[in-house]
Enzyme design. Structure first.
Site, short mmCIF file in Angstrom:
data_model
loop_
_atom_site.label_atom_id
_atom_site.label_comp_id
_atom_site.label_asym_id
_atom_site.label_seq_id
_atom_site.Cartn_x
_atom_site.Cartn_y
_atom_site.Cartn_z
N TYR A 63 40.99 41.37 29.75
CA TYR A 63 41.31 42.50 29.44
C TYR A 63 41.85 43.84 30.01
O TYR A 63 42.77 44.12 29.62
CB TYR A 63 39.50 42.94 29.91
N ALA B 70 41.44 43.87 46.48
CA ALA B 70 40.45 45.37 45.83
C ALA B 70 39.07 45.26 47.52
O ALA B 70 38.55 46.47 47.54
CB ALA B 70 40.34 45.37 45.37
N SER C 216 39.98 46.34 36.37
CA SER C 216 39.64 45.33 35.33
C SER C 216 39.59 44.16 35.55
O SER C 216 39.87 42.71 36.01
CB SER C 216 41.02 45.16 34.30
N LEU C 217 38.78 44.96 37.02
CA LEU C 217 38.49 43.06 37.67
C LEU C 217 37.28 43.29 38.72
O LEU C 217 36.20 43.97 38.17
CB LEU C 217 39.06 43.11 39.37
N LEU D 245 35.82 48.55 33.33
CA LEU D 245 34.75 46.95 33.09
C LEU D 245 33.38 47.02 33.16
O LEU D 245 33.36 46.81 33.94
CB LEU D 245 35.26 46.32 32.18
N TYR E 132 29.15 45.29 31.87
CA TYR E 132 28.72 44.68 30.73
C TYR E 132 27.34 44.82 30.52
O TYR E 132 26.34 44.58 32.24
CB TYR E 132 29.59 42.85 31.57
N TYR F 264 23.54 35.00 34.24
CA TYR F 264 24.87 35.96 34.75
C TYR F 264 24.13 36.15 36.56
O TYR F 264 23.34 37.70 36.67
CB TYR F 264 25.17 37.52 33.87
P1 NAI Z 1 40.32 38.30 34.08
O1 NAI Z 1 40.29 36.77 34.93
O2 NAI Z 1 41.12 38.51 33.34
O3 NAI Z 1 40.11 38.89 34.97
C1 NAI Z 1 39.71 40.12 36.50
C2 NAI Z 1 40.23 39.94 37.89
O4 NAI Z 1 40.00 40.28 38.82
C3 NAI Z 1 42.16 38.58 37.90
O5 NAI Z 1 42.97 39.17 37.42
C4 NAI Z 1 41.10 38.19 39.24
O6 NAI Z 1 42.31 38.07 39.25
C5 NAI Z 1 41.00 39.90 39.55
N1 NAI Z 1 40.26 39.92 41.16
C6 NAI Z 1 39.08 39.06 41.48
N2 NAI Z 1 38.76 39.37 42.72
C7 NAI Z 1 39.92 40.89 43.58
C8 NAI Z 1 40.26 40.85 44.42
N3 NAI Z 1 39.19 41.18 45.92
N4 NAI Z 1 40.90 41.97 44.38
C9 NAI Z 1 42.08 42.10 42.91
N5 NAI Z 1 41.43 41.77 42.42
C10 NAI Z 1 40.76 40.87 41.96
O7 NAI Z 1 38.59 38.85 33.33
P2 NAI Z 1 37.92 39.42 33.02
O8 NAI Z 1 36.83 38.93 31.82
O9 NAI Z 1 38.66 40.20 31.57
O10 NAI Z 1 37.03 40.58 33.66
C11 NAI Z 1 38.14 41.97 34.38
C12 NAI Z 1 36.19 43.09 33.34
O11 NAI Z 1 36.43 42.68 32.54
C13 NAI Z 1 35.86 43.17 34.73
O12 NAI Z 1 34.93 43.77 35.12
C14 NAI Z 1 34.91 41.56 33.64
O13 NAI Z 1 33.23 42.29 35.04
C15 NAI Z 1 34.12 42.57 33.05
N6 NAI Z 1 34.07 42.36 31.75
C16 NAI Z 1 34.48 40.75 31.36
C17 NAI Z 1 33.21 40.48 30.01
C18 NAI Z 1 34.18 39.12 29.61
O14 NAI Z 1 32.91 38.39 28.68
N7 NAI Z 1 35.10 39.08 29.96
C19 NAI Z 1 32.85 41.26 29.57
C20 NAI Z 1 32.49 42.46 29.74
C21 NAI Z 1 33.00 43.36 31.39
#
Ligand code: NAI
Length: 286
Positions: free
Chosen positions: A16, A74, A120-121, A170, A172, A182
């Site tokens: 995202y 973060a 977005s993390l 973001l 959920y 989850y």
């Molecule tokens: P993504 O893998 O593209 O993004 C997650 C990012 O968080 C990654 O780039 C990762 O390197 C980073 N990350 C993890 N720990 C970190 C830290 N300590 N410091 C800095 N960066 C860190 O996956 P996605 O799914 O796009 O996730 C983005 C947001 O969307 C998250 O908050 C997720 O919970 C939320 N979300 C995702 C859904 C899905 O079905 N994919 C549904 C609803 C919400």
């Protein structure tokens, strides 16, 4: 003057964060990115080698430019919080100034101010474990990486955010209704994030005229989601049961985020906005 956005949580072109960056770039914003330290090398290398060029394409045919990529972890607010073993870790030792405070300071030195902050993390080391089997440290790690990380980012970036600016995160629906699978305290972390969105909207609104909203997004097969293990099932479930029977595109979440951080949404703050093909409204699968 165009707006400047800092987007925390991009490490590839599937999630995202990337889609939000593209929507903001298409609307004319300058893009700064915060990338998780362990993922920094491969992300920068892929960018440089053109691996993302196809997905950098904007509607007008130009390629999204990322002005600068900052290493970020973060879960650490300042250098004093970083344990020795992390400091010594090869992937971390190769970069510097990646705690939240240092990143905000570096962005300030580089650009002076920002208008838009995107979170977005998420990370939950025990996400595959049921809540009932989650350890204290796993639970706290999920909340630290997925909820407090937003408080910390806003706390440190607010002083350099121009009044009228906005932030978005973001979340959920597992925060409000049970989604078996989850786990690890991730459902709790999202509940905290949504509650914090309301309180921080008040505080940042009063303090800096900054809006704070969160998007409750439908399922997307991102890297993080694949690690949870049942994302394909959730995508299928949504397709079958949502009012809108279509694939949910990351781009649709990106567009909603661009709207919410834009002046078009100037009276919207403290809200959890569903971008999920309407799935949240259903109580009976038909
Ligand atoms: P993504 O893998 O593209 O993004 C997650 C990012 O968080 C990654 O780039 C990762 O390197 C980073 N990350 C993890 N720990 C970190 C830290 N300590 N410091 C800095 N960066 C860190 O996956 P996605 O799914 O796009 O996730 C983005 C947001 O969307 C998250 O908050 C997720 O919970 C939320 N979300 C995702 C859904 C899905 O079905 N994919 C549904 C609803 C919400």
């Amino acid at each position: 003057r165009g707006k400047r956005a800092f987007i925390a949580g991009i490490a590839d072109d599937n999630g995202y964060g990337w889609a939000i960056a593209k929507a903001l770039a298409a609307a004319g914003a300058e893009i700064l990115v915060g990338t998780w330290v362990p993922a920094l090398n491969i992300f920068e290398t892929s960018l440089r080698r053109g691996k993302f060029d196809e997905s950098r394409k904007l509607p007008d045919g130009s390629l999204m430019e990322i002005t600068k990529v900052y290493p970020l972890d973060a879960v650490f607010d300042s250098l004093e919080d970083v344990p020795e073993d992390v400091k010594a870790n090869k992937r971390y030792a190769g970069s510097s100034k990646w705690t939240v405070k240092e990143v905000a300071e570096t962005v300030k030195d580089d650009f002076g101010s920002i208008d838009i902050l995107v979170h977005s993390l998420a990370n939950g080391p025990e996400v595959t474990k049921p809540l009932l089997e989650t350890s204290r440290s796993g639970y706290l790690a999920a909340v630290s990486a997925s909820s407090y990380s937003f408080i910390s980012l806003l706390q440190h970036f607010l002083p350099i955010m121009n009044p009228g600016g906005a932030s978005i995160s973001l979340t959920y629906i597992a925060s409000e209704r049970t989604i078996p699978g989850y786990g690890g305290g991730m459902s709790s972390a999202k509940a905290a994030l949504e509650s914090d969105t309301r309180v921080l909207a008040f505080e940042a609104g009063r303090k800096g005229k900054i809006r704070v909203n969160t998007i409750s997004a439908g399922p997307l097969g991102s890297r993080a989601a694949k690690a949870i293990g049942f994302i394909e099932k959730m995508i299928e479930y949504s397709y079958v049961n949502a009012p809108l029977q279509k694939e949910l595109l990351a781009e649709e979440v990106g567009n909603a985020a661009a709207f919410l951080v834009s002046p078009l949404a100037s009276a919207i703050t403290g809200s959890t906005v569903y971008v999920d093909n309407g799935l949240n409204t259903m109580a009976l699968a038909v």
